[in-house]
Design an enzyme around this catalytic site. Structure first.
Site, PDB file in Angstrom:
ATOM      1  N   ARG A 133       0.858  -1.197   0.000  1.00 44.79           N
ATOM      2  CA  ARG A 133       0.000   0.000   0.000  1.00 44.79           C
ATOM      3  C   ARG A 133       0.890   1.242   0.000  1.00 44.79           C
ATOM      4  O   ARG A 133       1.724   1.403   0.891  1.00 44.79           O
ATOM      5  CB  ARG A 133      -0.920   0.033   1.222  1.00 44.79           C
ATOM      6  CG  ARG A 133      -2.059   1.064   1.088  1.00 44.79           C
ATOM      7  CD  ARG A 133      -2.845   1.235   2.385  1.00 44.79           C
ATOM      8  NE  ARG A 133      -2.054   1.919   3.386  1.00 44.79           N
ATOM      9  CZ  ARG A 133      -2.014   1.572   4.682  1.00 44.79           C
ATOM     10  NH1 ARG A 133      -2.711   0.543   5.120  1.00 44.79           N
ATOM     11  NH2 ARG A 133      -1.256   2.248   5.529  1.00 44.79           N
ATOM     12  N   GLU A 152       4.652   7.050   2.548  1.00 44.10           N
ATOM     13  CA  GLU A 152       5.442   5.829   2.710  1.00 44.10           C
ATOM     14  C   GLU A 152       4.851   4.739   1.840  1.00 44.10           C
ATOM     15  O   GLU A 152       3.744   4.892   1.297  1.00 44.10           O
ATOM     16  CB  GLU A 152       5.444   5.369   4.169  1.00 44.10           C
ATOM     17  CG  GLU A 152       4.073   5.015   4.706  1.00 44.10           C
ATOM     18  CD  GLU A 152       4.083   4.672   6.188  1.00 44.10           C
ATOM     19  OE1 GLU A 152       5.163   4.703   6.802  1.00 44.10           O
ATOM     20  OE2 GLU A 152       3.001   4.369   6.729  1.00 44.10           O
ATOM     21  N   ASN A 154       4.058   0.661   2.309  1.00 42.24           N
ATOM     22  CA  ASN A 154       3.987  -0.449   3.259  1.00 42.24           C
ATOM     23  C   ASN A 154       4.128  -1.774   2.525  1.00 42.24           C
ATOM     24  O   ASN A 154       3.400  -2.040   1.575  1.00 42.24           O
ATOM     25  CB  ASN A 154       2.642  -0.431   3.985  1.00 42.24           C
ATOM     26  CG  ASN A 154       2.407   0.863   4.737  1.00 42.24           C
ATOM     27  OD1 ASN A 154       2.826   1.022   5.867  1.00 42.24           O
ATOM     28  ND2 ASN A 154       1.728   1.809   4.089  1.00 42.24           N
ATOM     29  N   SER A 159      -3.051  -2.562   5.988  1.00 42.80           N
ATOM     30  CA  SER A 159      -4.383  -2.824   6.538  1.00 42.80           C
ATOM     31  C   SER A 159      -5.488  -1.994   5.894  1.00 42.80           C
ATOM     32  O   SER A 159      -5.253  -1.092   5.102  1.00 42.80           O
ATOM     33  CB  SER A 159      -4.376  -2.571   8.049  1.00 42.80           C
ATOM     34  OG  SER A 159      -4.038  -1.229   8.312  1.00 42.80           O
ATOM     35  N   LYS A 323      11.830   2.523   6.306  1.00 43.98           N
ATOM     36  CA  LYS A 323      11.882   3.961   6.002  1.00 43.98           C
ATOM     37  C   LYS A 323      13.239   4.338   5.408  1.00 43.98           C
ATOM     38  O   LYS A 323      13.327   5.242   4.578  1.00 43.98           O
ATOM     39  CB  LYS A 323      11.623   4.782   7.268  1.00 43.98           C
ATOM     40  CG  LYS A 323      10.336   4.444   8.011  1.00 43.98           C
ATOM     41  CD  LYS A 323       9.099   4.745   7.193  1.00 43.98           C
ATOM     42  CE  LYS A 323       7.827   4.616   8.036  1.00 43.98           C
ATOM     43  NZ  LYS A 323       7.597   3.242   8.556  1.00 43.98           N
ATOM     44  N   LYS A 381      11.177   9.922  11.732  1.00 49.17           N
ATOM     45  CA  LYS A 381      10.548   8.603  11.650  1.00 49.17           C
ATOM     46  C   LYS A 381      11.534   7.486  11.977  1.00 49.17           C
ATOM     47  O   LYS A 381      12.628   7.433  11.409  1.00 49.17           O
ATOM     48  CB  LYS A 381       9.982   8.364  10.238  1.00 49.17           C
ATOM     49  CG  LYS A 381       8.815   9.271   9.865  1.00 49.17           C
ATOM     50  CD  LYS A 381       8.234   8.856   8.524  1.00 49.17           C
ATOM     51  CE  LYS A 381       6.970   9.634   8.184  1.00 49.17           C
ATOM     52  NZ  LYS A 381       6.355   9.148   6.929  1.00 49.17           N
ATOM     53  N   GLU A 385       6.298   0.271  12.042  1.00 47.28           N
ATOM     54  CA  GLU A 385       4.977   0.349  11.449  1.00 47.28           C
ATOM     55  C   GLU A 385       3.938   0.381  12.565  1.00 47.28           C
ATOM     56  O   GLU A 385       4.221   0.027  13.703  1.00 47.28           O
ATOM     57  CB  GLU A 385       4.722  -0.849  10.528  1.00 47.28           C
ATOM     58  CG  GLU A 385       5.744  -1.027   9.428  1.00 47.28           C
ATOM     59  CD  GLU A 385       5.780   0.113   8.430  1.00 47.28           C
ATOM     60  OE1 GLU A 385       4.760   0.815   8.295  1.00 47.28           O
ATOM     61  OE2 GLU A 385       6.827   0.319   7.796  1.00 47.28           O
ATOM     62  N   GLY A 386       2.710   0.809  12.206  1.00 50.11           N
ATOM     63  CA  GLY A 386       1.607   0.684  13.152  1.00 50.11           C
ATOM     64  C   GLY A 386       1.083   1.978  13.731  1.00 50.11           C
ATOM     65  O   GLY A 386       0.083   1.988  14.426  1.00 50.11           O
ATOM     66  N   ARG A 469      -8.096   7.561   4.618  1.00 51.94           N
ATOM     67  CA  ARG A 469      -8.171   7.775   6.058  1.00 51.94           C
ATOM     68  C   ARG A 469      -8.184   9.275   6.320  1.00 51.94           C
ATOM     69  O   ARG A 469      -7.413  10.018   5.701  1.00 51.94           O
ATOM     70  CB  ARG A 469      -6.969   7.130   6.772  1.00 51.94           C
ATOM     71  CG  ARG A 469      -7.018   5.622   6.804  1.00 51.94           C
ATOM     72  CD  ARG A 469      -5.716   5.051   7.320  1.00 51.94           C
ATOM     73  NE  ARG A 469      -4.619   5.354   6.406  1.00 51.94           N
ATOM     74  CZ  ARG A 469      -3.357   5.026   6.632  1.00 51.94           C
ATOM     75  NH1 ARG A 469      -3.017   4.414   7.754  1.00 51.94           N
ATOM     76  NH2 ARG A 469      -2.417   5.314   5.758  1.00 51.94           N
TER      77      ARG A 469
END
Length: 493
Positions: A133, A152, A154, A159, A323, A381, A385-386, A469
């Site tokens: 993603r 970024e 992923n 998700s 990253k 950063k 992740e998360g 989002r």
């Protein structure tokens, strides 16, 4: 973008009664259609208590030309990251540096080396599946018209592909049912401006393609999940469509479960879970150190990596999503190594922002100067992740100074802040409560790619839907499961 919609007073102004009715309809549709998340509790009650996912009342505006640009770039990014994952020399150089300053990356790197040594440099399975993603924000600071900038990419546990499809359906239902009213701004709410989102079925297709490539009848897809996974319903939609569209059964298991019930045949390299042959290992966990609760859970990861099951992702592909890799790829010469076509490189580079290392190189020295002189323009950063891990603006200097060892700075990258429009409005409903305000939306584009890491042949490569989002403009983090943002859908303008 926002000037046009503000002139039309978007979103439409609703009365208090209309807003209440809209919120009830949205909540009930969400609960009826699986647009839900488990309640935030550490008790067993979490298995029974679920609530609607935080959701915007209206779809948020997004320029159609930039939406199409993001979707069109996904297969290009997919191919780029297959090449990064297959370049062991490139990844070794980057990951060894991170392993020296980041305990989690060090543990993953040791596992990678151990697996490679046991396999004699030849993996039991050459096919790898990527369900990626790529995330973007609109950028308005230095351009007359908005553009997209990549936040970024992923490569593990990308998700909300399941729930984002449902969010688009929910907003279309609310429009067709008349809940958005007829006030100024409602004229933008048309089917042609509210696209259907195929992300749930698109990601299931990726898993189905990999299962078919494995070629063993009645084998399963193993979803590796976290204990008490709050976001289980997002994952379930992929499971349901995988069965419905491809006849493939999925089984969910935590790393602890796999440690206990997973078996690896030392001769055939077949992986079995509770006696069932595993064709594809799909990681929705394993991306954060808290997932590894004991040495046995690390052994479980090793067991899967040694097997001939197709991994989604492989350890190499997991590293490719770091990253630090994103930072290195903005270098024109490095990017040219993986993308020889100059026109294609230009397409990718239009989405890049400045990203700097925090090492002793000339770029690292430049980063240190920027942190001292204008930290308000940057975000720090780590390799995590998360959500909830970043450090923003003026907090950066104090955070870095608090680190006991300055060599630990090398585990971070300094990224130029993207400056999205600040005057877009919407309302978010969370746990039944409606809150209005200025919002910022982040577009994620899903991609599926199946390739052979030995021959470097790409078997399948396609864009697989999208995610929007949205968070309030005064919130720095945007993770939905982490409690910062909401699920949304696009209103193309």
């Amino acid at each position: 973008m926002s000037t046009i919609l503000n002139a039309a007073k978007y979103p439409p102004t609703l009365t208090e009664e209309e807003t209440a009715n809209l919120a009830i309809a949205l909540r009930d549709w969400s609960l009826s259609h699986g647009l839900i998340i488990r309640a935030p509790t550490d008790t067993n009650a979490a298995d029974e208590a679920s609530v609607h996912v935080p959701l915007t009342l209206h779809p948020s505006p997004f320029p159609k030309n930039l939406f199409d640009q993001a979707l069109g770039l996904q297969t290009v990014f997919n191919e780029l990251y297959t090449k990064v994952a297959d370049d062991s020399e490139f990844l070794t150089e980057i990951t060894k540096e991170l392993a020296g300053v980041d305990d989690f990356m060090s543990d993953l790197w040791k596992l990678y080396l151990e697996v490679d040594e046991i396999n004699g440099g030849v993996p039991a399975q050459s096919l790898t599946l990527g369900l990626f993603r790529s995330d973007y924000l609109l950028h308005t600071a230095s351009t007359a018209e908005p553009s997209i900038r990549q936040v970024e990419l992923n490569t593990i546990s990308a998700s909300f592909g399941g729930l984002s499809s449902r969010a688009a359906e929910c907003h279309r239902f609310l429009r067709k049912s008349g809940f958005y009213g007829t006030a100024a701004g409602s004229e933008f709410l048309k089917d042609e401006n509210m696209p259907v989102n195929p992300s749930a079925r698109g990601l299931a297709r990726g898993l189905g393609v990999a299962h078919n490539a494995y070629g063993v009848k009645d084998s399963i897809v193993l979803f590796v999940v976290q204990q008490r996974e709050r976001n289980a319903f997002d994952q379930r939609w992929l499971e349901y469509y995988l069965l419905e569209d491809y006849g493939v059964v999925s089984v969910r298991a935590s790393l602890d479960d796999i440690a206990e019930f997973g078996e690896l045949d030392s001769i055939t390299k077949e992986l079995r879970y509770k006696g069932r042959h595993v064709a594809v290992v799909y990681y929705r966990a394993g991306y954060t150190p808290t997932d590894y609760t004991s040495p046995a859970t690390w052994e479980a990861r090793k067991k899967m990596e040694l097997s001939k099951a197709i991994k989604c992702p492989s350890l190499a592909t997991h590293f490719a999503g770091a990253k630090k890799v994103q930072q290195v790829l903005i270098d024109e010469l490095v990017l040219a190594k993986f993308v020889p076509d100059a026109d294609v490189r230009d397409q990718l580079r239009t989405t890049f922002v400045d990203i700097l290392p925090l090492d002793n190189s000339e770029l690292g020295k430049k980063a240190r100067t920027l942190i001292e002189t204008c930290p308000e323009k940057y975000v720090l950063k780590p390799q995590r992740e998360g959500g909830g891990n970043n450090v923003y603006r003026e907090k950066i200097p104090g955070y870095l100074k608090a680190l006991k060892d300055e060599t630990l700075w090398r585990g971070y990258i300094l990224m130029e802040l993207i400056e999205p429009p600040q005057d877009v409005r919407n309302a978010i409903i969370r746990a039944g409560k409606v809150t209005e305000g200025n919002v910022i939306s982040e577009l994620g584009v899903f991609g599926c790619v199946l390739w052979d890491s030995k021959s470097h042949e790409i078997k399948q490569n396609f864009e697989a839907g999208w995610l929007l989002r949205t968070k309030f403009a005064d919130s720095e983090e945007g993770g939905v499961a982490a409690g910062f943002g909401s699920i949304d859908s696009v209103l193309l303008i």
